[in-house]
Write an enzyme that holds these catalytic residues in place. Structure first.
Site, PDB file in Angstrom:
ATOM      1  N   ASP A  41      -2.571  76.343  66.928  1.00  0.00           N
ATOM      2  CA  ASP A  41      -3.850  76.146  66.254  1.00  0.00           C
ATOM      3  C   ASP A  41      -3.772  76.288  64.758  1.00  0.00           C
ATOM      4  O   ASP A  41      -2.879  76.928  64.239  1.00  0.00           O
ATOM      5  CB  ASP A  41      -4.753  77.305  66.709  1.00  0.00           C
ATOM      6  CG  ASP A  41      -5.801  76.850  67.661  1.00  0.00           C
ATOM      7  OD1 ASP A  41      -5.682  75.747  68.171  1.00  0.00           O
ATOM      8  OD2 ASP A  41      -6.742  77.645  67.872  1.00  0.00           O
ATOM      9  N   LYS A  63      -7.535  72.722  64.432  1.00  0.00           N
ATOM     10  CA  LYS A  63      -8.913  72.327  64.204  1.00  0.00           C
ATOM     11  C   LYS A  63      -9.212  72.861  62.826  1.00  0.00           C
ATOM     12  O   LYS A  63      -9.104  74.045  62.586  1.00  0.00           O
ATOM     13  CB  LYS A  63      -9.846  73.023  65.189  1.00  0.00           C
ATOM     14  CG  LYS A  63      -9.654  72.612  66.616  1.00  0.00           C
ATOM     15  CD  LYS A  63     -10.604  73.405  67.471  1.00  0.00           C
ATOM     16  CE  LYS A  63     -10.318  73.172  68.931  1.00  0.00           C
ATOM     17  NZ  LYS A  63     -11.112  74.065  69.768  1.00  0.00           N
ATOM     18  N   MET A 178     -17.743  82.120  62.885  1.00  0.00           N
ATOM     19  CA  MET A 178     -18.136  80.744  62.543  1.00  0.00           C
ATOM     20  C   MET A 178     -19.542  80.689  61.952  1.00  0.00           C
ATOM     21  O   MET A 178     -20.270  79.731  62.190  1.00  0.00           O
ATOM     22  CB  MET A 178     -18.092  79.852  63.804  1.00  0.00           C
ATOM     23  CG  MET A 178     -16.755  79.863  64.493  1.00  0.00           C
ATOM     24  SD  MET A 178     -16.790  79.053  66.099  1.00  0.00           S
ATOM     25  CE  MET A 178     -17.543  80.294  67.135  1.00  0.00           C
TER      26      MET A 178
HETATM   27  N1  SAH Z   1     -10.358  83.084  69.106  1.00  0.00           N
HETATM   28  C1  SAH Z   1     -10.564  83.449  67.741  1.00  0.00           C
HETATM   29  C2  SAH Z   1     -11.870  82.906  67.194  1.00  0.00           C
HETATM   30  C3  SAH Z   1     -11.872  81.418  67.038  1.00  0.00           C
HETATM   31  S1  SAH Z   1     -13.401  80.819  66.435  1.00  0.00           S
HETATM   32  C4  SAH Z   1     -10.530  84.968  67.628  1.00  0.00           C
HETATM   33  O1  SAH Z   1     -10.510  85.665  68.624  1.00  0.00           O
HETATM   34  O2  SAH Z   1     -10.475  85.470  66.504  1.00  0.00           O
HETATM   35  C5  SAH Z   1     -13.018  80.608  64.727  1.00  0.00           C
HETATM   36  C6  SAH Z   1     -13.689  81.670  63.892  1.00  0.00           C
HETATM   37  O3  SAH Z   1     -12.982  82.872  63.990  1.00  0.00           O
HETATM   38  C7  SAH Z   1     -13.715  81.374  62.417  1.00  0.00           C
HETATM   39  O4  SAH Z   1     -14.754  80.499  62.073  1.00  0.00           O
HETATM   40  C8  SAH Z   1     -13.938  82.745  61.842  1.00  0.00           C
HETATM   41  O5  SAH Z   1     -15.275  83.124  61.991  1.00  0.00           O
HETATM   42  C9  SAH Z   1     -13.136  83.593  62.786  1.00  0.00           C
HETATM   43  N2  SAH Z   1     -11.788  83.874  62.263  1.00  0.00           N
HETATM   44  C10 SAH Z   1     -10.620  83.556  62.803  1.00  0.00           C
HETATM   45  N3  SAH Z   1      -9.586  84.058  62.080  1.00  0.00           N
HETATM   46  C11 SAH Z   1     -10.154  84.732  61.064  1.00  0.00           C
HETATM   47  C12 SAH Z   1      -9.646  85.505  59.989  1.00  0.00           C
HETATM   48  N4  SAH Z   1      -8.326  85.677  59.799  1.00  0.00           N
HETATM   49  N5  SAH Z   1     -10.518  86.077  59.146  1.00  0.00           N
HETATM   50  C13 SAH Z   1     -11.838  85.939  59.314  1.00  0.00           C
HETATM   51  N6  SAH Z   1     -12.387  85.209  60.297  1.00  0.00           N
HETATM   52  C14 SAH Z   1     -11.556  84.625  61.179  1.00  0.00           C
END
Ligand code: SAH
Length: 513
Positions: A41, A63, A178
């Protein structure tokens, strides 16, 4: 654990963690190494791919902020297709696969096709980013509950499946994923439904990475602050009184080198130890290999010396590469450490001595001054007239050691044990960072790292791209080379070790705050 044999294909759904590659689980790393195919990803740190097998097929299924590089249905199809071909597939997803990660849907598809799978949980962004921002999500003085909420929903009460009223009235910490685009609606909904406008809020972008950004405010003003600052996704939004703890507890983005980008010019085969030391101080590290260590054109000289090892009184190593090359060769010749017999050993510094110890041997002599001149000086206290000394060396090693020891009456044999070659090019990511002036500091840990980088870039470009940067050099010889190449040297430690160089870079920046 013995792995299942995967005759009919198998899928590992792996949580890659929030960004810092160290935050993947042990099981996750193990599974990456088992895979024939890896689908990864946008949010999964690409650095994790170095745990992949050399022959693994790597497929980017990213994405990027909603502009889906591959539609979810295509990803599902690819997963199934590869698994049905009998492959072991690793699906590497940012954070945790089952937290807003579509992991559930992917598993449903796999189950429908009777493809066996394993889910490896990951540190979700809400947990990881909050921790690295110094915000405990629960705390006995503030709240006892926390909710993870998607911020990627309609906020019209009639269509939203989120119970805004309940979320607002509860006292728990809220973590929105998000939600940056919808921040004005999210904050408005919470206030309308009863949360006080003064409730503290933190936005954390790229949490746990060296480019983490945190913006704090209140429900009343955070949306406007985010707009003014051009604050963008991917970020989580933490709402609740616990946010105030950050002032006391921030530990990551307050490290001395946080926000600085350091270019490490290193030997390709050298362990990333220096990078780890700099990262521990908060730096973003870019690595630029400048040396490729390869075997000599001929082993004749070294083999001849090894065949009469018993004749030598001393063995001198002036680099870790020399130790590695020497023992590799012993091994190739069917020998081991015992071949050294009673011969005494001198190493140039602690790193070389440490590597030697990993072969079960302690150094007998190490200078106070970790360089060639130091080695020569260390021998002046001993009488080495007529003594036979073996000095396996790199093809570009300076003459200081053999010349100095000969002058003291020793008989020195100095076969080439390895060669230092330049790599073909500077990595594109490094060039771009230099061109865009993102680099703050460039480090040189040997003269050859400087001369090779100058060769790789060409003299003009070398000066154009590096002029104006902070130059950190491991010691006086490397510094002299830097100056000869036209650079000014700003940082040079008193002790010629990577730890001392790191400490000196830290104090350089501290003194400039
Ligand atoms: N499965 C992932 C979430 C995916 S949805 C998890 O468990 O973290 C994608 C969202 O995750 C982004 O829009 C943001 O809100 C958050 N996100 C993912 N990585 C991030 C990071 N390093 N710092 C801050 N937000 C993050």
């Amino acid at each position: 654990m013995p792995e299942i044999t995967h005759k009919n294909g198998f899928v590992y759904l792996i949580g890659a963690g929030p960004g810092d590659p160290g935050l993947i689980t042990v099981r996750g790393r193990e599974c990456i190494g088992l895979a024939d195919v890896i689908l990864y990803d946008y949010l999964a740190n690409e650095e994790l791919l170095r745990h992949a097998r050399q022959d693994a097929e790597l497929i980017y299924a990213g994405k990027v902020g909603g502009a889906h590089n591959r539609e979810q249905s295509q990803i599902n199809e690819l997963l199934i297709q590869k698994a049905l071909e009998g492959k072991i597939v690793a699906r590497l997803k940012g954070g945790d696969p089952f937290v807003f990660g579509r992991g559930g849907e992917e598993c449903e598809e796999l189950a429908a096709h009777r493809i066996p799978f394993e889910v490896v949980p990951g540190v979700t962004a809400g947990i990881g980013a909050a921790a690295y921002a110094g915000i405990p999500l629960t705390h006995r003085d503030f709240t006892t509950s926390v909710a993870f909420v998607t911020g990627h929903e309609g906020h019209d009460k009639d269509v939203s499946t989120i119970d805004w009223e309940r979320l607002s009235l509860g006292s728990g910490t809220l973590v929105f994923y998000m939600g940056i685009k919808n921040l004005p609606q999210i904050t408005a909904s919470l206030i309308t439904q009863g949360r006080t406008p003064e409730t503290p809020v933190a936005l954390i972008r790229w949490g746990t990475r060296p480019d983490q950004k945190v913006l704090t405010g209140t429900l009343a003003d955070i949306a406007e602050k985010a707009r003014k600052n051009g604050f963008k996704a991917p970020a989580i939004t933490v709402v609740g009184d616990v946010v105030t703890l950050r002032e006391k507890l921030r530990w990551f983005d307050s490290r001395p080198l946080f926000g600085r980008t350091v270019l490490v010019t290193r030997a390709a085969d050298q362990a990333g130890e220096f990078s780890r030391l700099l990262e521990a101080q908060g730096a973003r590290v870019l690595e630029c290999p400048t040396i490729r260590v390869v075997p000599p054109e001929s082993f004749a000289g070294l083999d001849d010396a090894i065949s009469r090892l018993a004749d030598f009184h001393w063995l001198v190593f002036s680099s870790a590469n020399a130790v590695a090359a020497f023992f590799d060769r012993l091994n190739c010749l069917g020998l081991d450490s015992r071949a050294i017999g009673p011969c005494k050993i001198c190493t140039v510094g602690p790193k070389t001595a440490e590597l030697l110890r990993s072969h079960g041997i302690r150094a007998d002599l190490m200078p106070d001054d970790y360089k060639g001149e130091g080695v020569v000086a260390a021998f002046t206290d001993l009488d080495i007239r007529g003594r036979k000394i073996l000095f396996p060396r790199g093809d570009r090693a300076r003459d200081v050691i053999p010349a100095g020891l000969q002058q003291q009456g020793a008989e020195v044999t100095a076969p080439v044990a390895y060669r230092n070659l330049s790599p073909d090019a500077v990595p594109q990511a490094v060039l771009t960072a230099l061109e865009e002036r993102q680099v703050d500091c460039v480090t040189f840990t040997a003269s050859s790292t400087a001369t090779n980088l100058a060769d790789l870039l060409g003299e003009n470009r070398f000066l154009n791209l590096l002029g104006g940067l902070t130059v950190a050099s491991i010691g006086p010889i490397t510094s002299r080379t830097c100056r000869e190449l036209g650079l000014e040297v700003h940082v040079e430690p008193r002790e010629y070790t990577l730890a001392a160089l790191t400490a000196e870079i830290v104090s350089y920046y501290r003194s400039r705050i």
